[in-house]
Design a protein around this motif. Structure first.
Motif, mmCIF file in Angstrom:
data_model
loop_
_atom_site.group_PDB
_atom_site.id
_atom_site.type_symbol
_atom_site.label_atom_id
_atom_site.label_comp_id
_atom_site.label_asym_id
_atom_site.label_seq_id
_atom_site.Cartn_x
_atom_site.Cartn_y
_atom_site.Cartn_z
ATOM 1 N N THR A 119 0.851 -1.184 0.000
ATOM 2 C CA THR A 119 0.000 0.000 0.000
ATOM 3 C C THR A 119 0.885 1.232 0.000
ATOM 4 N N GLY A 120 0.489 2.328 0.492
ATOM 5 C CA GLY A 120 1.298 3.536 0.352
ATOM 6 C C GLY A 120 0.867 4.581 1.347
ATOM 7 N N PRO A 121 0.982 5.815 1.112
ATOM 8 C CA PRO A 121 1.415 6.354 -0.186
ATOM 9 C C PRO A 121 2.931 6.259 -0.354
ATOM 10 N N TRP A 122 3.368 5.805 -1.501
ATOM 11 C CA TRP A 122 4.781 5.639 -1.793
ATOM 12 C C TRP A 122 5.268 6.736 -2.726
ATOM 13 N N VAL A 123 6.509 7.102 -2.573
ATOM 14 C CA VAL A 123 7.198 7.976 -3.514
ATOM 15 C C VAL A 123 8.229 7.093 -4.218
ATOM 16 N N ILE A 124 8.074 6.960 -5.526
ATOM 17 C CA ILE A 124 9.007 6.177 -6.333
ATOM 18 C C ILE A 124 9.634 7.139 -7.333
ATOM 19 N N GLU A 125 10.978 7.245 -7.286
ATOM 20 C CA GLU A 125 11.644 8.209 -8.159
ATOM 21 C C GLU A 125 13.042 7.734 -8.514
ATOM 22 N N ARG A 126 13.657 8.452 -9.432
ATOM 23 C CA ARG A 126 15.031 8.225 -9.883
ATOM 24 C C ARG A 126 15.261 6.806 -10.399
ATOM 25 N N PRO A 127 14.399 6.284 -11.268
ATOM 26 C CA PRO A 127 14.610 4.926 -11.785
ATOM 27 C C PRO A 127 15.837 4.848 -12.688
ATOM 28 N N LYS A 128 16.589 3.783 -12.531
ATOM 29 C CA LYS A 128 17.778 3.516 -13.351
ATOM 30 C C LYS A 128 17.703 2.066 -13.809
ATOM 31 N N VAL A 129 17.919 1.838 -15.100
ATOM 32 C CA VAL A 129 17.881 0.481 -15.657
ATOM 33 C C VAL A 129 19.250 0.157 -16.229
ATOM 34 N N ILE A 130 19.716 -1.043 -15.939
ATOM 35 C CA ILE A 130 21.017 -1.510 -16.416
ATOM 36 C C ILE A 130 20.841 -2.941 -16.919
ATOM 37 N N TYR A 131 21.524 -3.280 -18.004
ATOM 38 C CA TYR A 131 21.401 -4.630 -18.562
ATOM 39 C C TYR A 131 22.509 -5.519 -18.027
ATOM 40 N N ASN A 132 22.125 -6.730 -17.606
ATOM 41 C CA ASN A 132 23.087 -7.710 -17.132
ATOM 42 C C ASN A 132 23.226 -8.778 -18.210
ATOM 43 N N SER A 133 24.366 -8.805 -18.885
ATOM 44 C CA SER A 133 24.560 -9.748 -19.988
ATOM 45 C C SER A 133 24.714 -11.190 -19.511
ATOM 46 N N VAL A 134 25.085 -11.386 -18.250
ATOM 47 C CA VAL A 134 25.226 -12.745 -17.706
ATOM 48 C C VAL A 134 23.853 -13.363 -17.455
ATOM 49 N N THR A 135 22.967 -12.623 -16.769
ATOM 50 C CA THR A 135 21.631 -13.146 -16.463
ATOM 51 C C THR A 135 20.639 -12.863 -17.591
ATOM 52 N N GLN A 136 21.036 -12.023 -18.552
ATOM 53 C CA GLN A 136 20.193 -11.605 -19.668
ATOM 54 C C GLN A 136 18.881 -10.987 -19.165
ATOM 55 N N ARG A 137 19.022 -10.166 -18.139
ATOM 56 C CA ARG A 137 17.895 -9.446 -17.552
ATOM 57 C C ARG A 137 18.229 -7.963 -17.457
ATOM 58 N N TYR A 138 17.179 -7.162 -17.537
ATOM 59 C CA TYR A 138 17.293 -5.744 -17.241
ATOM 60 C C TYR A 138 17.002 -5.587 -15.755
ATOM 61 N N VAL A 139 17.839 -4.811 -15.079
ATOM 62 C CA VAL A 139 17.700 -4.624 -13.638
ATOM 63 C C VAL A 139 17.389 -3.155 -13.384
ATOM 64 N N LEU A 140 16.296 -2.907 -12.689
ATOM 65 C CA LEU A 140 15.827 -1.565 -12.354
ATOM 66 C C LEU A 140 16.109 -1.288 -10.884
ATOM 67 N N TRP A 141 16.787 -0.182 -10.619
ATOM 68 C CA TRP A 141 16.994 0.308 -9.257
ATOM 69 C C TRP A 141 16.255 1.624 -9.142
ATOM 70 N N PHE A 142 15.612 1.883 -8.016
ATOM 71 C CA PHE A 142 14.874 3.135 -7.834
ATOM 72 C C PHE A 142 14.849 3.529 -6.361
ATOM 73 N N HIS A 143 14.658 4.818 -6.141
ATOM 74 C CA HIS A 143 14.520 5.339 -4.780
ATOM 75 C C HIS A 143 13.070 5.135 -4.360
ATOM 76 N N LEU A 144 12.864 4.487 -3.226
ATOM 77 C CA LEU A 144 11.528 4.246 -2.673
ATOM 78 C C LEU A 144 11.438 4.960 -1.333
ATOM 79 N N ASP A 145 10.402 5.772 -1.193
ATOM 80 C CA ASP A 145 10.264 6.528 0.039
ATOM 81 C C ASP A 145 8.792 6.731 0.357
ATOM 82 N N VAL A 146 8.548 7.429 1.457
ATOM 83 C CA VAL A 146 7.212 7.856 1.851
ATOM 84 C C VAL A 146 7.163 9.377 1.729
ATOM 85 N N ASN A 147 5.991 9.954 1.913
ATOM 86 C CA ASN A 147 5.817 11.389 1.674
ATOM 87 C C ASN A 147 6.770 12.287 2.450
ATOM 88 N N ASP A 148 7.165 11.912 3.657
ATOM 89 C CA ASP A 148 8.070 12.762 4.439
ATOM 90 C C ASP A 148 9.554 12.414 4.226
#
Length: 132
Positions: free
Chosen positions: A1-30
């Protein structure tokens, strides 16, 4: 549930696992949570499946970036550590976690890594705090 603040997403490709990996900042309103979320996908545009939410290396993380060295294939997580300093951590081979802080620097934001002919370099913007 939330309310969540999701920001600054970054995606990087991993050639070993053949997956795209997304990292993001997860926070609450304060902005007291100061966590990082990690998700993966087979396609760069998603959908992404949440892997986990945590504080990398046990440290609250804010402004962040990812960088994969084009020569070695190693990846790094660069972030503001609780707005006190910049921490750089190497990622695990699957890019889902950090292996510990390998370098710290003064308080900066907008971290951007790149490679020069003589090695990795970083471009930063100094954080200037003004108090009334």
């Amino acid at each position: 549930t939330g309310p969540w603040v999701i920001e600054r997403p970054k995606v990087i490709y991993n050639s070993v696992t053949q997956r795209y990996v997304l990292w993001f900042h997860l926070d609450v309103n304060d902005y007291k949570l100061r966590h990082t979320g990690v998700a993966t996908s087979q396609i760069a545009s998603g959908p992404f499946v949440l892997s986990h939410v945590f504080q990398p290396d046990g440290i609250p993380s804010l402004d962040m970036n990812l960088w994969r060295d084009p020569l070695t294939g190693e990846a790094y997580f660069i972030r503001s550590c609780d707005n006190r300093y910049v921490g750089i951590s190497r990622l695990t081979p699957d890019f889902l976690n950090t292996t510990g802080i390998i370098s710290t620097h003064d308080c900066f934001e907008g971290m951007a890594f790149f490679r020069l002919s003589n090695g990795p370099a970083i471009c930063l913007r100094r954080v200037i705090r003004k108090y009334p």
